[in-house]
Write a protein that holds these residues in place. Structure first.
Motif, PDB file in Angstrom:
ATOM      1  N   PRO A   1       0.789  -1.240   0.000  1.00 48.48           N
ATOM      2  CA  PRO A   1       0.000   0.000   0.000  1.00 48.48           C
ATOM      3  C   PRO A   1       0.818   1.286   0.000  1.00 48.48           C
ATOM      4  N   GLU A   2       1.861   1.397   0.845  1.00 51.02           N
ATOM      5  CA  GLU A   2       2.609   2.653   0.919  1.00 51.02           C
ATOM      6  C   GLU A   2       3.346   2.924  -0.386  1.00 51.02           C
ATOM      7  N   GLN A   3       4.016   1.901  -0.921  1.00 58.88           N
ATOM      8  CA  GLN A   3       4.693   2.063  -2.209  1.00 58.88           C
ATOM      9  C   GLN A   3       3.689   2.371  -3.311  1.00 58.88           C
ATOM     10  N   ALA A   4       2.552   1.689  -3.279  1.00 55.13           N
ATOM     11  CA  ALA A   4       1.548   1.892  -4.323  1.00 55.13           C
ATOM     12  C   ALA A   4       1.039   3.326  -4.325  1.00 55.13           C
ATOM     13  N   SER A   5       0.821   3.902  -3.142  1.00 54.88           N
ATOM     14  CA  SER A   5       0.339   5.286  -3.085  1.00 54.88           C
ATOM     15  C   SER A   5       1.377   6.254  -3.642  1.00 54.88           C
ATOM     16  N   PHE A   6       2.656   6.012  -3.365  1.00 54.58           N
ATOM     17  CA  PHE A   6       3.737   6.842  -3.890  1.00 54.58           C
ATOM     18  C   PHE A   6       3.807   6.702  -5.411  1.00 54.58           C
ATOM     19  N   ALA A   7       3.776   5.460  -5.892  1.00 56.57           N
ATOM     20  CA  ALA A   7       3.835   5.227  -7.334  1.00 56.57           C
ATOM     21  C   ALA A   7       2.640   5.841  -8.048  1.00 56.57           C
TER      22      ALA A   7
ATOM     23  N   LEU B   1      22.031  17.852  -1.402  1.00 62.47           N
ATOM     24  CA  LEU B   1      22.513  16.491  -1.148  1.00 62.47           C
ATOM     25  C   LEU B   1      21.453  15.463  -1.522  1.00 62.47           C
ATOM     26  N   THR B   2      20.222  15.697  -1.105  1.00 64.71           N
ATOM     27  CA  THR B   2      19.149  14.735  -1.367  1.00 64.71           C
ATOM     28  C   THR B   2      18.917  14.552  -2.856  1.00 64.71           C
ATOM     29  N   ASN B   3      18.849  15.665  -3.588  1.00 66.14           N
ATOM     30  CA  ASN B   3      18.553  15.574  -5.013  1.00 66.14           C
ATOM     31  C   ASN B   3      19.696  14.962  -5.807  1.00 66.14           C
ATOM     32  N   VAL B   4      20.935  15.257  -5.431  1.00 65.14           N
ATOM     33  CA  VAL B   4      22.070  14.640  -6.131  1.00 65.14           C
ATOM     34  C   VAL B   4      22.041  13.129  -5.964  1.00 65.14           C
ATOM     35  N   LEU B   5      21.622  12.654  -4.796  1.00 67.59           N
ATOM     36  CA  LEU B   5      21.575  11.215  -4.554  1.00 67.59           C
ATOM     37  C   LEU B   5      20.326  10.561  -5.137  1.00 67.59           C
ATOM     38  N   ALA B   6      19.187  11.249  -5.074  1.00 65.95           N
ATOM     39  CA  ALA B   6      17.921  10.612  -5.428  1.00 65.95           C
ATOM     40  C   ALA B   6      17.512  10.811  -6.878  1.00 65.95           C
ATOM     41  N   LEU B   7      17.851  11.948  -7.489  1.00 66.58           N
ATOM     42  CA  LEU B   7      17.383  12.201  -8.851  1.00 66.58           C
ATOM     43  C   LEU B   7      17.884  11.176  -9.868  1.00 66.58           C
ATOM     44  N   PRO B   8      19.138  10.682  -9.770  1.00 69.21           N
ATOM     45  CA  PRO B   8      19.520   9.619 -10.715  1.00 69.21           C
ATOM     46  C   PRO B   8      18.632   8.383 -10.610  1.00 69.21           C
ATOM     47  N   VAL B   9      18.219   8.033  -9.395  1.00 66.44           N
ATOM     48  CA  VAL B   9      17.336   6.876  -9.221  1.00 66.44           C
ATOM     49  C   VAL B   9      15.982   7.148  -9.864  1.00 66.44           C
ATOM     50  N   ILE B  10      15.457   8.369  -9.648  1.00 64.72           N
ATOM     51  CA  ILE B  10      14.162   8.717 -10.230  1.00 64.72           C
ATOM     52  C   ILE B  10      14.255   8.781 -11.755  1.00 64.72           C
ATOM     53  N   SER B  11      15.358   9.342 -12.261  1.00 61.25           N
ATOM     54  CA  SER B  11      15.496   9.560 -13.705  1.00 61.25           C
ATOM     55  C   SER B  11      15.764   8.279 -14.478  1.00 61.25           C
ATOM     56  N   PHE B  12      16.545   7.376 -13.899  1.00 57.64           N
ATOM     57  CA  PHE B  12      16.976   6.197 -14.653  1.00 57.64           C
ATOM     58  C   PHE B  12      16.303   4.897 -14.220  1.00 57.64           C
ATOM     59  N   VAL B  13      15.565   4.920 -13.120  1.00 58.00           N
ATOM     60  CA  VAL B  13      14.901   3.700 -12.657  1.00 58.00           C
ATOM     61  C   VAL B  13      13.396   3.924 -12.519  1.00 58.00           C
ATOM     62  N   VAL B  14      13.008   4.875 -11.682  1.00 53.31           N
ATOM     63  CA  VAL B  14      11.598   5.017 -11.305  1.00 53.31           C
ATOM     64  C   VAL B  14      10.731   5.411 -12.490  1.00 53.31           C
ATOM     65  N   MET B  15      11.024   6.546 -13.122  1.00 51.67           N
ATOM     66  CA  MET B  15      10.152   7.043 -14.184  1.00 51.67           C
ATOM     67  C   MET B  15      10.216   6.200 -15.460  1.00 51.67           C
TER      68      MET B  15
ATOM     69  N   ILE C   1       6.508  -2.355 -12.875  1.00 46.56           N
ATOM     70  CA  ILE C   1       6.010  -1.713 -11.659  1.00 46.56           C
ATOM     71  C   ILE C   1       6.786  -2.214 -10.446  1.00 46.56           C
ATOM     72  N   TRP C   2       7.165  -3.483 -10.440  1.00 45.34           N
ATOM     73  CA  TRP C   2       7.988  -4.001  -9.346  1.00 45.34           C
ATOM     74  C   TRP C   2       9.335  -3.290  -9.317  1.00 45.34           C
ATOM     75  N   ILE C   3       9.946  -3.091 -10.485  1.00 46.43           N
ATOM     76  CA  ILE C   3      11.216  -2.353 -10.550  1.00 46.43           C
ATOM     77  C   ILE C   3      11.023  -0.917 -10.058  1.00 46.43           C
ATOM     78  N   MET C   4       9.905  -0.293 -10.430  1.00 49.24           N
ATOM     79  CA  MET C   4       9.602   1.045  -9.940  1.00 49.24           C
ATOM     80  C   MET C   4       9.531   1.056  -8.413  1.00 49.24           C
ATOM     81  N   GLY C   5       8.918   0.033  -7.848  1.00 41.56           N
ATOM     82  CA  GLY C   5       8.829  -0.054  -6.395  1.00 41.56           C
ATOM     83  C   GLY C   5      10.181  -0.144  -5.728  1.00 41.56           C
ATOM     84  N   ARG C   6      11.126  -0.902  -6.344  1.00 35.75           N
ATOM     85  CA  ARG C   6      12.467  -0.980  -5.766  1.00 35.75           C
ATOM     86  C   ARG C   6      13.168   0.376  -5.839  1.00 35.75           C
TER      87      ARG C   6
END
Length: 747
Positions: A238-244, A452-466, A485-490
């Motif tokens: 549920p928590e991951q699903a709401s974020f996704a 700091l947060t964006n430098v660490l997290a944006l590559p994950v969002i750009s190349f994995v999540v979206m 969708i499972w990969i997006m969750g990771r």
């Protein structure tokens, strides 16, 4: 003339000024949104609604200025004034277009029926609906709203835009700001065509017949969003699903509070708003995918304009994503900018970033001028303006640098990687710095560690999540979305791991008092000048920004605040801290008061500070040398004592006549929230409705019984009184006298 004086005359005299003016040629278009915003702000800042003759004069002035600019008279200044007046007229036209009655009183339970226009889920079992009223017979037509914003618990299946629902509900007038001059949610609702709020009670009936044709697309988009959410929930917890779901469909109502707080504190809150990052990743990804697939055929790649075909496909994908995500201001701006880029590709034209932003801003402002008042607009456009200016300068610098350097392949790879990392960090820094101005003005929130947060997290969002989200949605019609969708969750797990770590650091969040309007305007003007002006004079914007930062601590703070229903009060103690009298009542207003102070404490913690002495139904305090009493329901008539300021959550009627100022339930009902400033034994009160002025969205309350058909007589004109320092009675604003007491019920 000496040689030095001659050089100065040539370099910094009239010739230098002429060259600076020459640099500003053809910049009117990029300045146009700023000028339009000034006109829009001018309209909404008026204390009274402009009369028709004023609007006619403004229209004639606009025509004259436009004619003069067209024939080359007056140059930039004439055109600039014409655009500013156009902003005023556009704002006036929007208000005229949505003008409708507003409900002036709280109602008893009554039958309400209407066509559902929009639905927003607020968790799994609560929804807010905007209804186009079809039946509301117990309210006089003169004050009968055309649209209602309703809360519905446990919405039944089958509610989609276009269906008609009916049920029993309580209605309330549009809300007033919880502090005079604060955020006016009532104005925002009015500009959306809403004339009252309310909540359904009990069961509602749903008419499943085909609704008006104009809601067909809204209904299909809503059902698509729900279907996508269900597919995501079938794969992720549920928590991951709401974020996704928030990243894909823009539905944020089910996101747990701790996730939202973590993202906001760490500086990743922007990922929950469908804006440039998401739109560029989705549309850009579709562009790359279509072009890559077409390039698999050499015959097609060599003989057909596959780049243009890919741009057209990206346009369609971006449009679908915008509609799916709700099409708010940030999403509209992002799609319009991308559309300009892709259209430029199709017609073989260059696309200039700052001009793209200006065009996007103009389109959004023309469609909805009031968006110039919203936090989303301010933060989005300030961030993108800074990025456009930065990348224009960065592109020139990098081109010059590359021309001078000749290196081998390995060095070029290392340099490209390092420059990419620098660009990512600079993007976060620039966007965060400029968007922090409206963030501090609207929310009093700064995120020092967002870089700091964006430098660490944006590559994950750009190349994995979206990318995984895009592929997952494209595969949903085939039922093959599980793995993406499972990969997006990771990927979301990794993002939250970074966010929680940064949010847990002691320096991750900085709360500051809300910026005052003068400081905000000056700081914003400095950054706009820095980004839009050409030539060395642009750096004067830094000085202007510094002036705004220097005057930001200069602010007048009230000594006493009264909640809009007098359910709670807060006062300032000798340490300058705001102390609510009750730790639980009026919690929403108290939270906003503390936020305005830059105070991170909860209402319960703030109430433990020394000031109030409470017993039974009465609280007393000495505020700036003035005895103050707050009386709750059940207090005795002689409880006022020697208090010079008496605030009561019930009608005082004839009680406490010796007090210099009395504020009771009738006063706040009529005037909204109060703010009192005390100086030298004198006090000056201001009210929410007084700060609102006499505008179309300002509610002028009437007795509940007066809104029945045939009973409406208009707002009352009674006046309450208070005693000045000499004991003389003085008028203070409209309120309700004792004669109305039997006619008005408490909410």
């Amino acid at each position: 003339m000496t040689a030095a004086a001659h050089v100065w005359t040539e370099e910094a005299g009239p010739g230098w000024l002429a060259r600076q003016r020459a640099l500003q040629r053809d910049v009117l278009f990029t300045w146009s949104p700023v000028l339009l915003i000034l006109g829009i702000w001018g309209y909404f800042s008026l204390p009274i609604e402009p009369a028709l003759p004023v609007v006619v004069i403004a229209a004639l002035l606009f025509g004259a200025l436009l004619t003069a600019a067209y024939f080359g008279r007056g140059g930039f200044s004439t055109a600039a004034m014409a655009i500013t007046v156009a902003g005023f007229l556009l704002a006036n036209f929007q208000v005229w277009r949505v003008a409708a009655p507003v409900l002036p009183a709280t109602t008893d339970k009554m039958a309400v029926a209407g066509v559902v226009e929009t639905i927003n889920m607020r968790g799994r079992s609560r929804a807010t609906l905007v209804l186009l009223v079809t039946r509301l017979e117990q309210i006089d037509p003169a004050v009968r709203p055309q649209r209602l914003r309703m809360t519905l618990l446990r919405p039944p299946a089958g509610i989609v835009p276009g269906v008609e629902i009916e049920g029993q509900a309580y209605l309330r007038p549009l809300p007033v700001p919880v502090i005079p001059g604060g955020f006016d949610y009532g104005r925002q609702l009015y500009l959306e065509g809403v004339g009252a709020t309310g909540r359904f009670t009990g069961e509602i009936s749903v008419d499943h017949q085909e609704g008006p044709w104009r809601y067909w697309l809204r209904g299909r988009i809503y059902t698509t969003r729900q279907a996508i959410g269900a597919r995501i929930a079938a794969v992720l917890p549920p928590e991951q699903a709401s974020f996704a779901e928030a990243l894909i469909t823009g539905e944020r109502g089910a996101i747990p509070k701790h996730i939202t707080e973590s993202l906001q504190i760490s500086g990743l809150g922007h990922v929950l708003s469908i804006s440039g990052l998401h739109m560029s990743l989705v549309a850009g990804g579709v562009f790359w995918l279509i072009r890559a697939l077409l390039a698999l055929s050499p015959a097609v790649a060599l003989r057909r304009p596959i780049k243009k075909w890919a741009a057209a496909g990206a346009l369609v994908a971006g449009l679908g994503y915008m509609l799916l995500a709700g099409a708010d201001v940030a999403t509209q701006r992002s799609y319009i900018m991308l559309a300009v880029v892709f259209v430029a590709v199709i017609v073989d034209r260059p696309a200039i970033s700052m001009r793209n932003l200006a065009l996007a801003a103009l389109i959004v402002l023309v469609i909805q001028p009031s968006s110039a008042l919203s936090a989303s607009f301010h933060m989005s456009f300030m961030a993108v303006m800074g990025l456009a200016a930065f990348y224009e300068a960065y592109g020139v610098w990098r081109a010059q640098r590359d021309e001078r350097r000749q290196t081998g392949p390995l060095s070029r790879v290392i340099r490209t990687a390092s420059l990419g990392l620098f660009a990512m960090a600079a993007t976060t820094l620039v966007a965060g710095t400029l968007s922090s101005i409206p963030a501090a003005y609207h929310f009093g929130r700064l995120t020092p560690l967002s870089l700091l947060t964006n430098v660490l997290a944006l590559p994950v969002i750009s190349f994995v999540v979206m990318p995984a989200a895009t592929v997952g949605v494209l595969l949903m019609p085939l039922g093959l979305e599980g793995l993406p969708i499972w990969i997006m969750g990771r990927g979301l797990d990794a993002v939250m791991l970074i966010s929680d770590w940064v949010a847990g650091l002691s320096t991750s969040r900085l709360t500051v008092p809300l910026l005052t309007e003068p400081a905000t305007v000056v700081m914003t003007a400095g950054m706009v000048w820095l980004c839009l002006w050409r030539g060395p004079l642009r750096f004067a914007g830094i000085l202007v920004f510094a002036i705004g930062a220097a005057i930001s601590p200069v602010r007048q703070v009230p000594d006493i605040l009264v909640e809009p229903t007098a359910a709670n009060v807060a006062a300032r103690n000798s340490n300058g801290d705001l102390v609510p009298a009750d730790p639980r009542k009026g919690r929403f207003a108290v939270e906003k008061w503390l936020q305005a102070e830059g105070d991170g404490d909860t209402p319960a913690s703030a109430a433990k500070r020394p000031l109030w002495q409470c017993e039974a139904a009465m609280c007393r305090a000495i505020v700036a040398g003035i005895p103050v009493a707050w009386l709750k329901e059940g207090a005795s008539a002689d409880a006022c004592g020697d208090a010079e300021i008496v605030i009561a959550s019930f009608p005082l009627r004839g009680a406490c006549r010796t007090a210099r100022l009395r504020i009771d339930r009738f006063d706040v009902w009529r005037n909204g929230a109060y703010a009192l400033s005390i100086s030298g034994g004198r006090f000056s009160p201001t009210t929410s409705r007084g700060a609102q002025g006499q505008r179309l969205w300002t509610v002028r309350p009437v007795a509940r019984g007066q809104i029945a058909p045939g009973q409406y007589r208009g707002p009352s004109t009674y006046s309450s009184t208070w005693r000045d320092d000499q004991g003389q009675r003085a008028n203070y604003g409209p309120s309700y006298g004792d004669d109305d007491a039997g006619e008005i019920r408490r909410d």
